[in-house]
Design a protein around this motif. Structure first.
Motif, PDB file in Angstrom:
ATOM      1  N   PHE A 180       0.843  -1.183   0.000  1.00  0.00           N
ATOM      2  CA  PHE A 180       0.000   0.000   0.000  1.00  0.00           C
ATOM      3  C   PHE A 180       0.878   1.232   0.000  1.00  0.00           C
ATOM      4  O   PHE A 180       1.861   1.324   0.741  1.00  0.00           O
ATOM      5  CB  PHE A 180      -0.910  -0.006   1.227  1.00  0.00           C
ATOM      6  CG  PHE A 180      -1.700   1.265   1.365  1.00  0.00           C
ATOM      7  CD1 PHE A 180      -2.799   1.499   0.568  1.00  0.00           C
ATOM      8  CD2 PHE A 180      -1.316   2.248   2.272  1.00  0.00           C
ATOM      9  CE1 PHE A 180      -3.540   2.667   0.677  1.00  0.00           C
ATOM     10  CE2 PHE A 180      -2.050   3.419   2.395  1.00  0.00           C
ATOM     11  CZ  PHE A 180      -3.155   3.636   1.593  1.00  0.00           C
ATOM     12  N   LYS A 181       0.529   2.184  -0.867  1.00  0.00           N
ATOM     13  CA  LYS A 181       1.280   3.445  -0.944  1.00  0.00           C
ATOM     14  C   LYS A 181       0.333   4.588  -0.655  1.00  0.00           C
ATOM     15  O   LYS A 181      -0.644   4.781  -1.383  1.00  0.00           O
ATOM     16  CB  LYS A 181       1.912   3.595  -2.310  1.00  0.00           C
ATOM     17  CG  LYS A 181       2.958   2.510  -2.580  1.00  0.00           C
ATOM     18  CD  LYS A 181       3.512   2.618  -3.957  1.00  0.00           C
ATOM     19  CE  LYS A 181       4.464   1.456  -4.170  1.00  0.00           C
ATOM     20  NZ  LYS A 181       4.859   1.282  -5.536  1.00  0.00           N
ATOM     21  N   ALA A 182       0.602   5.301   0.393  1.00  0.00           N
ATOM     22  CA  ALA A 182      -0.258   6.411   0.795  1.00  0.00           C
ATOM     23  C   ALA A 182      -0.042   7.623  -0.065  1.00  0.00           C
ATOM     24  O   ALA A 182       0.959   7.853  -0.632  1.00  0.00           O
ATOM     25  CB  ALA A 182      -0.009   6.772   2.255  1.00  0.00           C
TER      26      ALA A 182
END
Length: 182
Positions: A180-182
């Protein structure tokens, strides 16, 4: 090669669809395996499953009755098919009205089936989870006394075997894994 005995069993387990030998699958053996398999995670401890065992003595009559729900031209084929395994375990799940609970029950029942499959494999008992059209047929539900708020999850075909199917490789997990990449 394997990190643990459990990892070995998970990786070596196969679906045994045919080639069953004459060794009987007993009610006692199935109950012994189920006694551990039901320790699957299940939300709210609903334990949403129940089972119908069809052993060698009942299999021919069972196959004939289930096959009778098919069109006449398919009945002999379906009867022969249902007579192939040494035994059948019908897995039935409680069907709650709330979608969240339905999904939790299905996940729990699927986990229990996987437990059963791995435990059976450890005892050289072959399993394949079948979801043929008859599991959705209201006539089959009636024949098996499946309640209005219950669903047949599948017929587990059971039998001892002499030859293990070949390994079917899996897609490497790295190809199905992202961060996951914010």
């Amino acid at each position: 090669m394997y990190k643990s005995e459990l990892a070995r069993i998970i990786r070596e387990r196969r679906a045994i669809k045919k080639g069953y030998n004459d060794k009987e699958v007993t009610e006692e053996k199935v109950l012994e395996i189920l006694d551990d398999a039901i320790w699957a995670p299940n939300h709210g401890m609903r334990q949403p499953w129940r089972f119908i065992f069809v052993g060698a003595d009942q299999k021919a009559a069972f196959a004939k009755k289930v096959a009778s729900t098919y069109p006449e031209e398919r009945q002999q084929n379906r009867e022969d098919y249902l007579n192939e395994p040494s035994a059948i375990l019908v897995v039935i799940m409680e069907e709650p009205e709330l979608p969240k609970q339905w999904e939790e029950n299905y996940g729990a029942t699927s986990s229990m089936i996987q437990n059963f499959w791995l435990l059976a494999w450890e005892k050289n008992l072959g399993v394949v989870w079948k979801t043929n059209p008859h599991i959705y047929d209201p006539k089959v539900k009636e024949l098996l006394d499946v309640g209005e708020n219950e669903k047949i999850i599948g017929f587990l075909h059971l039998g001892y075997f002499d030859e293990q199917p070949e390994v079917k490789e899996r897609i490497p997990v790295k190809e199905k894994f992202t961060l996951f990449k914010a």
